[in-house]
Design an enzyme around this catalytic site. Structure first.
Site, PDB file in Angstrom:
ATOM      1  N   HIS A   1       0.841  -1.197   0.000  1.00  0.00           N
ATOM      2  CA  HIS A   1       0.000   0.000   0.000  1.00  0.00           C
ATOM      3  C   HIS A   1       0.880   1.253   0.000  1.00  0.00           C
ATOM      4  O   HIS A   1       1.740   1.412   0.862  1.00  0.00           O
ATOM      5  CB  HIS A   1      -0.978   0.020   1.181  1.00  0.00           C
ATOM      6  CG  HIS A   1      -2.006   1.094   1.023  1.00  0.00           C
ATOM      7  ND1 HIS A   1      -3.171   0.917   0.307  1.00  0.00           N
ATOM      8  CD2 HIS A   1      -2.003   2.385   1.414  1.00  0.00           C
ATOM      9  CE1 HIS A   1      -3.855   2.051   0.289  1.00  0.00           C
ATOM     10  NE2 HIS A   1      -3.163   2.957   0.955  1.00  0.00           N
ATOM     11  N   ALA A   2       0.658   2.125  -0.973  1.00  0.00           N
ATOM     12  CA  ALA A   2       1.547   3.278  -1.169  1.00  0.00           C
ATOM     13  C   ALA A   2       1.574   4.177   0.067  1.00  0.00           C
ATOM     14  O   ALA A   2       0.548   4.421   0.699  1.00  0.00           O
ATOM     15  CB  ALA A   2       1.088   4.079  -2.378  1.00  0.00           C
TER      16      ALA A   2
ATOM     17  N   HIS B   1      -0.003  11.923  -5.826  1.00  0.00           N
ATOM     18  CA  HIS B   1      -0.546  11.946  -4.458  1.00  0.00           C
ATOM     19  C   HIS B   1       0.585  11.785  -3.434  1.00  0.00           C
ATOM     20  O   HIS B   1       0.714  12.581  -2.495  1.00  0.00           O
ATOM     21  CB  HIS B   1      -1.582  10.826  -4.281  1.00  0.00           C
ATOM     22  CG  HIS B   1      -2.087  10.691  -2.880  1.00  0.00           C
ATOM     23  ND1 HIS B   1      -3.265  11.272  -2.453  1.00  0.00           N
ATOM     24  CD2 HIS B   1      -1.561  10.073  -1.782  1.00  0.00           C
ATOM     25  CE1 HIS B   1      -3.444  11.006  -1.162  1.00  0.00           C
ATOM     26  NE2 HIS B   1      -2.419  10.279  -0.732  1.00  0.00           N
ATOM     27  N   GLU B   2       1.397  10.765  -3.634  1.00  0.00           N
ATOM     28  CA  GLU B   2       2.470  10.489  -2.655  1.00  0.00           C
ATOM     29  C   GLU B   2       3.498  11.609  -2.635  1.00  0.00           C
ATOM     30  O   GLU B   2       3.963  12.017  -1.572  1.00  0.00           O
ATOM     31  CB  GLU B   2       3.142   9.144  -2.966  1.00  0.00           C
ATOM     32  CG  GLU B   2       2.242   7.930  -2.805  1.00  0.00           C
ATOM     33  CD  GLU B   2       1.567   7.858  -1.446  1.00  0.00           C
ATOM     34  OE1 GLU B   2       2.127   8.349  -0.451  1.00  0.00           O
ATOM     35  OE2 GLU B   2       0.450   7.327  -1.380  1.00  0.00           O
TER      36      GLU B   2
ATOM     37  N   HIS C   1       2.731  14.476  -0.412  1.00  0.00           N
ATOM     38  CA  HIS C   1       3.108  14.317   1.005  1.00  0.00           C
ATOM     39  C   HIS C   1       4.559  14.756   1.206  1.00  0.00           C
ATOM     40  O   HIS C   1       4.885  15.456   2.166  1.00  0.00           O
ATOM     41  CB  HIS C   1       2.980  12.850   1.439  1.00  0.00           C
ATOM     42  CG  HIS C   1       1.566  12.378   1.631  1.00  0.00           C
ATOM     43  ND1 HIS C   1       0.677  12.990   2.495  1.00  0.00           N
ATOM     44  CD2 HIS C   1       0.890  11.329   1.088  1.00  0.00           C
ATOM     45  CE1 HIS C   1      -0.480  12.321   2.478  1.00  0.00           C
ATOM     46  NE2 HIS C   1      -0.380  11.320   1.625  1.00  0.00           N
TER      47      HIS C   1
ATOM     48  N   GLU D   1      -3.469  14.927   2.837  1.00  0.00           N
ATOM     49  CA  GLU D   1      -3.937  14.045   1.768  1.00  0.00           C
ATOM     50  C   GLU D   1      -4.315  14.815   0.502  1.00  0.00           C
ATOM     51  O   GLU D   1      -4.368  14.239  -0.586  1.00  0.00           O
ATOM     52  CB  GLU D   1      -5.137  13.216   2.240  1.00  0.00           C
ATOM     53  CG  GLU D   1      -4.847  12.255   3.376  1.00  0.00           C
ATOM     54  CD  GLU D   1      -3.698  11.288   3.068  1.00  0.00           C
ATOM     55  OE1 GLU D   1      -3.410  11.039   1.880  1.00  0.00           O
ATOM     56  OE2 GLU D   1      -3.081  10.804   4.031  1.00  0.00           O
TER      57      GLU D   1
ATOM     58  N   HIS E   1      -6.385   0.295   5.517  1.00  0.00           N
ATOM     59  CA  HIS E   1      -6.493   1.238   6.627  1.00  0.00           C
ATOM     60  C   HIS E   1      -7.145   0.630   7.870  1.00  0.00           C
ATOM     61  O   HIS E   1      -6.980   1.147   8.965  1.00  0.00           O
ATOM     62  CB  HIS E   1      -7.236   2.508   6.174  1.00  0.00           C
ATOM     63  CG  HIS E   1      -6.533   3.207   5.046  1.00  0.00           C
ATOM     64  ND1 HIS E   1      -6.510   2.695   3.771  1.00  0.00           N
ATOM     65  CD2 HIS E   1      -5.786   4.346   5.010  1.00  0.00           C
ATOM     66  CE1 HIS E   1      -5.804   3.499   2.989  1.00  0.00           C
ATOM     67  NE2 HIS E   1      -5.354   4.501   3.711  1.00  0.00           N
TER      68      HIS E   1
ATOM     69  N   TYR F   1      -9.359  11.379   4.202  1.00  0.00           N
ATOM     70  CA  TYR F   1      -9.568  11.320   2.744  1.00  0.00           C
ATOM     71  C   TYR F   1     -10.918  11.930   2.375  1.00  0.00           C
ATOM     72  O   TYR F   1     -11.036  12.613   1.373  1.00  0.00           O
ATOM     73  CB  TYR F   1      -9.476   9.879   2.241  1.00  0.00           C
ATOM     74  CG  TYR F   1      -8.175   9.204   2.590  1.00  0.00           C
ATOM     75  CD1 TYR F   1      -6.985   9.560   1.952  1.00  0.00           C
ATOM     76  CD2 TYR F   1      -8.113   8.218   3.574  1.00  0.00           C
ATOM     77  CE1 TYR F   1      -5.779   8.933   2.277  1.00  0.00           C
ATOM     78  CE2 TYR F   1      -6.917   7.602   3.900  1.00  0.00           C
ATOM     79  CZ  TYR F   1      -5.758   7.964   3.257  1.00  0.00           C
ATOM     80  OH  TYR F   1      -4.575   7.355   3.581  1.00  0.00           O
TER      81      TYR F   1
END
Ligand code: X8Z
Ligand code: ZN
Length: 437
Positions: free
Chosen positions: A219-220, A249-250, A253, A277, A379, A389
């Site tokens: 999971h990323a 997305h990553e 962060h 997020e 999660h 999210y």
């Protein structure tokens, strides 16, 4: 066993060739996205849910007890209150409920439209006696968790004969590599005056699934080592459109980690978890536009017809609107577990009750209290709150709109690309640098 370990190690094996087993990433995810075979989808869906949940049930209940004990020792009524406190807002749960209520009429229409299309495709395969005509079976939406539905866009496209950009195909045609996708994301941030990834990032990140027999938690995720220079991404990236999005997305962060690296330790965090997020997703909204894809040389023209625009917006709804009730249920269910309103005797019954009520979904096969279907999701296994999210899917459009305005965009919002806008970048950087201060 630790829940995260169960999740990382779970595999689904073929009934007749037990040695032929599939992991979630990339195998089962790809089946869910691409297969249009009712039985194969069911096999993958049931296989994954059976391989994860049941073994987690007892440990999950134990962690809930311990989590509540810890929360109460810190003067919270229970763990739900502690999770919700992240947003530092009185009446936060009502805000979430109101947001959901606002979006519901839109979701109901999207659901009805998609359900009709799916009935046209899989109708005969439905078990007519058992199947509730108002609900959609959870394995038919292009995603293991039915959390976003963009992978069945081809089945529900409003104007099927109008040609769209197929980013998957373009990435393949242009011989994209995983590294190339990360370089693209970095380049976008840099074009706005944000940060380049440093050598430590490139050296220590795990950007692809290891090919030796190590087990990876696929999971990323994006990690901050809190020393001002060590930031890493862990992702079992494959070259496709969905992953292109997740890469942005990553990296969002990481950009945030870098921007607030000089804050005091107390403030080395997002304004709240939903801000964290939303950053990469905001960028991805811009990347997704025809204007940007033309700028990257992936398409020749960014002139679009009304039909193409509507197709584009439908895909956006499948990705963003369908997600809202899913993310709502994820934490509503867990808050109620922490509050003792749901317990070991009815974990799964209540889960599906909420899946029916809010998402309009039903399990494709009978489920029982021997199953633990919330456990099929990362999660749940990792005890990561999910409301971040839900809220981020509102924030990201607010941020996007503001950045479009700053970049001087005029006209339809969904066509705005703020690539290379130093004005938009400066404001974004300013916000990120504040961290949690
Ligand atoms: O977990 C994630 C990210 C890591 S923070 C990949 N997301 C949620 C999910 O996969 O369920 C991003 C969208 C929602
Ligand atoms: Zn994230």
């Amino acid at each position: 066993m630790q829940l995260k370990k169960i999740y990382a190690n779970a595999k689904v094996c073929e009934p007749k060739r037990k040695e032929k087993c599939y992991s979630l990433e990339p195998d089962l995810v790809e089946i869910m996205e691409k297969s249009r075979n009712y039985s194969q989808l069911l096999w993958a869906w049931k296989g994954w849910h059976d391989a994860t949940g049941p073994g987690m049930r007892q440990t999950f209940a134990k962690i809930v007890k311990l989590g509540n004990k810890g929360a109460r020792e810190s003067n919270y009524t229970d763990l739900s209150e502690q999770w919700i406190e992240d947003f530092e807002m009185k009446g936060f749960e009502k805000v979430v409920d109101d947001l959901y209520a606002k979006i519901k009429p839109f979701y109901v229409q999207l659901h009805a439209y998609v359900r009709r299309k799916l009935n046209g495709i899989y109708g005969a395969k439905y078990n007519a006696k058992k199947h509730n005509q108002k609900l959609i079976q959870a394995h038919l939406l292009g995603n293991m968790w039915s959390q976003s539905w963009e992978d069945i866009f081809d089945l529900v496209k409003p104007y099927p004969f109008v040609e769209e950009l197929n980013l998957d195909k373009k990435l393949r045609e242009n011989n994209y590599t995983v590294n190339g996708m990360f370089r693209d994301a970095e380049e976008f941030f840099v074009s706005m005056g944000l940060f380049k990834m440093n050598p430590t990032f490139w050296k220590y990140s795990m950007l692809e699934k290891p090919t030796d027999n190590r087990t990876a938690q696929c999971h990323a995720s994006a990690m901050n080592f809190f020393n001002g220079f060590d930031f890493r991404i862990k992702m079992c990236t494959v070259v496709n459109e969905g992953n292109y999005y997740t890469v942005h997305h990553e990296m969002g962060h990481i950009e945030y980690y870098i921007a607030y690296r000089n804050q005091s330790i107390l403030f080395k965090g997002g304004a709240n978890s939903a801000f964290h997020e939303a950053i990469g997703d905001t960028i991805a909204l811009s990347v997704n536009t025809p204007k940007h894809l033309k700028a990257k040389g992936l398409i020749d023209s960014d002139e679009t017809s009304v039909q193409q625009d509507l197709n584009f917006l439908m895909k956006m709804a499948l990705k963003k609107i369908a997600f809202l009730p899913y993310s709502y249920v994820m934490d509503k269910w867990r808050w109620n577990v922490f509050r003792g309103l749901i317990n070991e005797t009815n974990y799964n019954e209540k889960w599906w009750q909420m899946r029916r009520e809010y998402q309009g979904l039903e399990a494709p096969v009978e489920r029982s209290e021997n199953d633990f279907d919330p456990g099929a999701k990362y999660h749940t296994a990792s005890f990561t709150p999910y409301t971040r999210y839900f809220i981020s899917y509102f924030h990201q459009f607010q941020f996007y709109k503001a950045l479009c305005k700053l970049s001087g965009h005029k006209g339809a919002l969904h066509k705005s690309d703020f690539y290379c806008s130093k004005e938009a970048g400066a404001k974004l950087k300013e916000m990120l640098a504040l961290g949690a201060s």
